[in-house]
Design a protein around this motif. Sequence first.
Motif, short mmCIF file in Angstrom:
data_model
loop_
_atom_site.label_atom_id
_atom_site.label_comp_id
_atom_site.label_asym_id
_atom_site.label_seq_id
_atom_site.Cartn_x
_atom_site.Cartn_y
_atom_site.Cartn_z
N LEU A 73 14.55 62.36 13.02
CA LEU A 73 14.45 62.10 14.45
C LEU A 73 14.09 60.65 14.74
N SER A 74 13.22 60.04 13.93
CA SER A 74 12.79 58.68 14.21
C SER A 74 13.92 57.67 14.00
N THR A 75 14.87 57.99 13.13
CA THR A 75 15.98 57.09 12.87
C THR A 75 17.06 57.18 13.93
N ALA A 76 17.14 58.34 14.57
CA ALA A 76 18.29 58.62 15.43
C ALA A 76 18.44 57.62 16.56
N ALA A 77 17.37 57.39 17.32
CA ALA A 77 17.50 56.57 18.52
C ALA A 77 17.76 55.10 18.19
N HIS A 78 17.16 54.59 17.12
CA HIS A 78 17.23 53.15 16.85
C HIS A 78 18.46 52.75 16.05
N GLN A 132 -0.12 65.54 20.49
CA GLN A 132 0.60 65.66 19.24
C GLN A 132 2.01 66.15 19.54
N SER A 133 2.99 65.65 18.80
CA SER A 133 4.37 66.09 19.00
C SER A 133 5.19 65.77 17.75
N ASN A 134 6.24 66.57 17.51
CA ASN A 134 7.18 66.24 16.44
C ASN A 134 8.35 65.41 16.95
N SER A 135 8.26 64.94 18.21
CA SER A 135 9.30 64.09 18.78
C SER A 135 8.84 62.64 18.80
N PRO A 136 9.37 61.79 17.91
CA PRO A 136 8.99 60.37 17.94
C PRO A 136 9.29 59.71 19.28
N ALA A 137 10.40 60.06 19.90
CA ALA A 137 10.75 59.45 21.18
C ALA A 137 9.72 59.76 22.26
N LEU A 138 9.21 60.99 22.26
CA LEU A 138 8.20 61.36 23.25
C LEU A 138 6.90 60.59 23.02
N LEU A 139 6.48 60.46 21.76
CA LEU A 139 5.25 59.74 21.46
C LEU A 139 5.36 58.27 21.86
N LEU A 140 6.50 57.67 21.57
CA LEU A 140 6.71 56.27 21.94
C LEU A 140 6.73 56.11 23.46
#
Length: 297
Positions: A101-106, A221-229
Amino acid sequence: MDYNLRDLKFFETVATLGNVSRAAEVLGRSQPAITKCIRRLESAVGERLIERDAQGVALTPSGLLLLERARPLLQHASQVQQELRDFSTGATGHVRIGSGLSTAAHVLPQICAQLLSQSGIQFEVLLGTNIGMRRELREGRIDLLLGLLPPESDLRTVPLVDDVVGPAVRAGHPLAGGQAPSAADLMAWSWAMPTQDIPSRQWWDRRLQALQLAPPPIQMQSNSPALLLGIARIRDAIVFTSHRMLPEGLVALPVQELAMARKFGVALRKEGYQSPAVRRTLQLLVDHGQALFDYQP
């Protein structure tokens, strides 16, 4: 013994579905035809392979053994057929890419743009957690996995770039722009963290224990990097994230004690057929991976 690959395929389908009639529907054959195939195999083996029960059919011990031996044969036959098809038609094939997930957006938009420029390549992209995507790779549902390199030795890995995961805050945060804080200084602030099943969070938990630091308040806490950012960009919460892939509006805090080094790259199965398209895509990532990861929109 004479084993027909088609009979083995029909037997595998029956064993997987546990029902002759459903297997017949999936295979586009009549139920008597499927039953006849099973009987041929039983005659060749000299043992019963299936037994009927209230739910459908169950495998006998001989059936379980045959299923275990048949699956590698069928997979190999399928790979040979695919190789011959690629050779005879000149088709480059289809590429299935998995990504954390963290790689997807960037990174993925740049990679997809590169792939779209390659004539003859058709591809699809599946997203999920790194652990879940590794399972998809092992079971053959994706060809390449892009992201944090797995530690498991049963997969082939191709490193592309180095990365550091560490604390980051919004540009207007009181900690931003001043003297570099210590790890202890950060414990007084609230954090937005990945869930405890995420490898970076597990590293962070172990690191705090090693530094003998009491955990800070974790407000989210979340497993969504986009949400945390996204939360970190509008709130004074510290986020533990990739410093290489920070979006606009967030700045890294250079706290060496909380810097987790890792490598990004491509993982693939060590065994199995790789179509021309998969090999071509892998080479594209090797040739341009650094630039793709460094790209800033």
